[in-house]
Design an enzyme around this catalytic site. Sequence first.
Site, PDB file in Angstrom:
ATOM      1  N   HIS A 160       0.827  -1.205   0.000  1.00  0.00           N
ATOM      2  CA  HIS A 160       0.000   0.000   0.000  1.00  0.00           C
ATOM      3  C   HIS A 160       0.864   1.259   0.000  1.00  0.00           C
ATOM      4  O   HIS A 160       2.023   1.222   0.432  1.00  0.00           O
ATOM      5  CB  HIS A 160      -0.870   0.058   1.271  1.00  0.00           C
ATOM      6  CG  HIS A 160      -1.951  -0.967   1.344  1.00  0.00           C
ATOM      7  ND1 HIS A 160      -2.112  -1.794   2.429  1.00  0.00           N
ATOM      8  CD2 HIS A 160      -2.935  -1.284   0.471  1.00  0.00           C
ATOM      9  CE1 HIS A 160      -3.169  -2.575   2.222  1.00  0.00           C
ATOM     10  NE2 HIS A 160      -3.674  -2.294   1.043  1.00  0.00           N
ATOM     11  N   CYS A 247      -2.615   0.066   9.894  1.00  0.00           N
ATOM     12  CA  CYS A 247      -3.673  -0.811   9.369  1.00  0.00           C
ATOM     13  C   CYS A 247      -4.640  -1.308  10.438  1.00  0.00           C
ATOM     14  O   CYS A 247      -5.746  -1.731  10.116  1.00  0.00           O
ATOM     15  CB  CYS A 247      -3.045  -1.987   8.643  1.00  0.00           C
ATOM     16  SG  CYS A 247      -1.926  -2.919   9.661  1.00  0.00           S
TER      17      CYS A 247
HETATM   18  C1  CIR Z   1      -3.754  -7.933   3.181  1.00  0.00           C
HETATM   19  O1  CIR Z   1      -2.945  -8.389   2.366  1.00  0.00           O
HETATM   20  O2  CIR Z   1      -4.769  -7.340   2.832  1.00  0.00           O
HETATM   21  C2  CIR Z   1      -3.474  -8.150   4.647  1.00  0.00           C
HETATM   22  N1  CIR Z   1      -2.836  -9.392   4.851  1.00  0.00           N
HETATM   23  C3  CIR Z   1      -2.632  -7.045   5.209  1.00  0.00           C
HETATM   24  C4  CIR Z   1      -3.312  -5.698   5.146  1.00  0.00           C
HETATM   25  C5  CIR Z   1      -2.516  -4.633   5.809  1.00  0.00           C
HETATM   26  N2  CIR Z   1      -3.167  -3.387   5.659  1.00  0.00           N
HETATM   27  C6  CIR Z   1      -2.569  -2.217   5.723  1.00  0.00           C
HETATM   28  O3  CIR Z   1      -1.365  -2.139   5.900  1.00  0.00           O
HETATM   29  N3  CIR Z   1      -3.307  -1.136   5.553  1.00  0.00           N
END
Ligand code: CIR
Length: 256
Positions: A160, A247
């Site tokens: 991201h 996140c």
């Molecule tokens: C994903 O790949 O969507 C999750 N395993 C990790 C998401 C992490 N989100 C973030 O850093 N905003």
Amino acid sequence: MWTAITREVSAALADCELSHIPRKAIDVALADAQHRDYRRALEALGCRVLVLPAEPALPDSVFVEDVAIVLDEVAIVTRPGAASRRDEVASVAVALRRHRPVLAIDAPGTIDGGDVLRLGRTLYVGQSARSNAEGIAQLRDLLAGFGYAVQGVPTRGCLHLKSAVTQLDDDTLLLQPAWVERERFADFRVIEVDPAEPHAANVVRIGEALLMPASFPRTRQRLIDAGYKVTTVDVSELQKAEGAVTCCSLVFRAGG
Ligand code: CIR
């Protein structure tokens, strides 16, 4: 008053999506304990922390940042880029409706909140594998009437935009130059992550305080040397799921 919406760790966390890191065994009980510490750290920094119940069937649901963008005037629930994550949205929308009018990104648009970095009245959105041109265009249309500009930013090699860059104060960013072009943020002072800590650019800012993972001591020292107040939290098990600190919460101003 700062409010942070969080959600407890799913028992299925080990089945999470992974894009840029190899799968390693995740200790879910430890992830749970680390998430508790994360919530306590947010409280210590002045947040009222709301905790949604775990979603046992949704592995990545602890990463609430990806399903919404919360601004002072309005919240936007996203349509996450990973299909496995789309059922995470509805319960967060319910929680947000208590605080903001809620708008939504619709198919075929996709946006992950982790791609959205608000700097003043501009939302920079990572053109990542998770956030597509249609989603960015919808976000622009939804927010035009609220006086926000929306600008796409290419990313490379990371999940991201906020894996690559986050805000330290009104004028300063913490940035990983391998994953996003520094020139995209020409109006800002930039501190780069320590080269030995490529994943260190993701920090939560609450007012004057910063919260970052404990695993990046060199970058932390750079921030301390630059005069920032930095709190750390061990999020090793959430990092194995390709998460970090922003996140795990949706932080916004609410109530008195
Ligand atoms: C994903 O790949 O969507 C999750 N395993 C990790 C998401 C992490 N989100 C973030 O850093 N905003």
